[in-house]
Design an enzyme around this catalytic site. Structure first.
Site, PDB file in Angstrom:
ATOM      1  N   ARG A  25     -18.993  42.076   0.914  1.00 44.71           N
ATOM      2  CA  ARG A  25     -20.197  42.420   0.151  1.00 44.71           C
ATOM      3  C   ARG A  25     -19.759  42.727  -1.266  1.00 44.71           C
ATOM      4  NH1 ARG A  25     -25.172  46.558   0.858  1.00 44.71           N
ATOM      5  NH2 ARG A  25     -25.778  44.841   2.222  1.00 44.71           N
ATOM      6  N   HIS A  85     -28.192  36.884   0.509  1.00 44.26           N
ATOM      7  CA  HIS A  85     -28.017  37.912   1.553  1.00 44.26           C
ATOM      8  C   HIS A  85     -28.388  37.277   2.901  1.00 44.26           C
ATOM      9  CE1 HIS A  85     -27.420  41.654   3.372  1.00 44.26           C
ATOM     10  NE2 HIS A  85     -28.494  42.309   3.010  1.00 44.26           N
ATOM     11  N   GLN A 133     -29.229  39.153   6.377  1.00 43.27           N
ATOM     12  CA  GLN A 133     -30.526  39.849   6.401  1.00 43.27           C
ATOM     13  C   GLN A 133     -31.638  38.912   6.874  1.00 43.27           C
ATOM     14  OE1 GLN A 133     -31.364  43.245   5.431  1.00 43.27           O
ATOM     15  NE2 GLN A 133     -33.262  42.656   6.435  1.00 43.27           N
ATOM     16  N   ASP A 157     -38.867  43.876  -1.830  1.00 45.91           N
ATOM     17  CA  ASP A 157     -37.500  44.382  -1.982  1.00 45.91           C
ATOM     18  C   ASP A 157     -37.482  45.240  -3.248  1.00 45.91           C
ATOM     19  OD1 ASP A 157     -34.739  44.775  -1.830  1.00 45.91           O
ATOM     20  OD2 ASP A 157     -34.232  42.789  -2.614  1.00 45.91           O
ATOM     21  N   CYS A 208     -36.186  44.730   3.457  1.00 47.64           N
ATOM     22  CA  CYS A 208     -34.800  44.726   3.943  1.00 47.64           C
ATOM     23  C   CYS A 208     -34.200  46.128   3.959  1.00 47.64           C
ATOM     24  CB  CYS A 208     -33.955  43.783   3.091  1.00 47.64           C
ATOM     25  SG  CYS A 208     -34.014  44.155   1.331  1.00 47.64           S
ATOM     26  N   ARG A 264     -30.432  43.848  12.309  1.00 46.59           N
ATOM     27  CA  ARG A 264     -29.233  43.504  11.534  1.00 46.59           C
ATOM     28  C   ARG A 264     -28.022  43.479  12.467  1.00 46.59           C
ATOM     29  NH1 ARG A 264     -28.739  44.350   6.399  1.00 46.59           N
ATOM     30  NH2 ARG A 264     -27.170  42.725   6.672  1.00 46.59           N
TER      31      ARG A 264
END
Ligand code: CP
Ligand code: NVA
Length: 315
Positions: free
Chosen positions: A106, A133, A136, A228, A269, A297
């Site tokens: 990440r 991402h 996700q 988001d 998310c 997740r």
């Protein structure tokens, strides 16, 4: 389906059938875990977790998912290793690849995760970059499938920063899997032309629609409303200007009323900055499935590790 040895950097690299396979595997692993069954599918594998940016869900999903299937995860934060400071990404990749069986990354630049994948010699998984991402999206799709019993034909509206990692990845995933996708954002935050063109080709292939618009009325009829944060990790200096720009795009009661459907679910998310991209009442409403997404997740990340590194049948 055989994904053994593959990297997981963006959903662009995966076919519709491969994504569906990962979702089915995640659902199976979830069902088993609920019955108290975890396995040996990653038995003895050492897994490096590289984090340049903070994380709650992604880090914990990799740790718990790995442990559930017999692997040994090792967290390496930005101050723990020399990645990109004292040592090149390529050299770090070659060192870690000699010791670990899989590497999660990440961080900021997407080119870093690509470079790791090029040199590590073991599967590399993208746990979020500035651009994408992808893990996700698997969790979001699993949540939608659980809720609606299908993905194909659903009306999905993402509202907010239309050019961040979530907007990009949702656009790729939804258009590939036959979900009608709308990106609702101010013009200055539209996705890149290149990505729009690419996703239009996915939409044509899966016989679905992609709409990129700044017209709030386009939320009408949405099955899913998704948002988001307005300033992503690394963009903290842009927070003030984004608030001005994105205020009209807040997911609040009046926006939900514009949708005009009782059954619309709210997705995010997480982490959420309540009072900005979403109001507290929508976040806490009965139609909010944000904690199902968060749980998923783990099941979906576990599926990615098992498919690319493990043995699916070793329970
Ligand atoms: N959604 C998500 O990636 O959360 P974290 O930043 O907590 O990992
Ligand atoms: N766009 C957000 C996603 C967090 C999971 C960020 O990059 O900070």
């Amino acid at each position: 389906m055989n994904l053994f040895g593959r990297h997981f950097l963006t959903l662009k690299d995966f076919t519709r059938e491969e994504i569906e396979y990962l979702l089915d595997l995640a659902a199976k692993l979830k069902e088993e875990k609920k019955k108290g069954i975890t396995g040996n599918r990653l038995k003895g594998k050492n897994i490096a977790l590289l984090f340049e940016k903070p994380s709650t869900r992604t880090r914990c999903a990799f740790v718990v998912g790995a442990r559930d299937e017999g692997a040994f995860p090792e967290y390496l934060g930005k101050d723990d290793i020399q990645l990109g400071h004292k040592e090149s990404v390529a050299d770090t990749a070659r060192v870690l690849g000699r010791m670990f069986d899989g590497i999660e990354f990440r961080g900021f630049k997407h080119s870093t995760v690509e470079e790791l994948a090029k040199f590590a010699g073991v599967p590399v998984w993208n746990g979020l970059t500035d651009e994408y991402h992808p893990t996700q999206i698997l969790a979001d799709m699993l949540t939608m499938k659980e809720h609606f019993g299908k993905l194909c034909g659903l009306e999905f509206v993402y509202v907010g920063d239309g050019r961040n990692n979530m907007a990009n990845s949702l656009m790729i995933g939804m258009t590939k899997l036959g979900v009608n996708m709308t990106v609702l954002a101010p013009k200055s935050l539209f996705p890149s032309e290149d990505l729009i063109n690419l996703c239009e080709s996915y939409a044509n292939e899966s016989d679905t629609k992609l709409l990129v618009t700044d017209d709030i009325n386009s939320v009408s009829g949405a099955d899913v409303i998704y948002t988001d944060v307005w300033a992503s990790m690394g963009e903290e200096d842009k927070a003030k200007e984004r608030i001005e720009l994105l205020k009209p795009y807040q997911v609040n009661k009046s926006l939900i009323e514009k949708i005009g459907k009782e059954s619309t679910i709210f997705m995010h998310c997480l982490p959420a900055v309540k009072g900005y991209e979403v109001t507290e009442d929508v976040f806490e409403s009965a139609n909010s499935v944000v904690f199902d997404e968060a749980e998923n997740r783990m099941h979906t990340i576990k599926a990615v590790m098992v498919a690319t590194l493990g043995k699916e049948d070793d329970r």
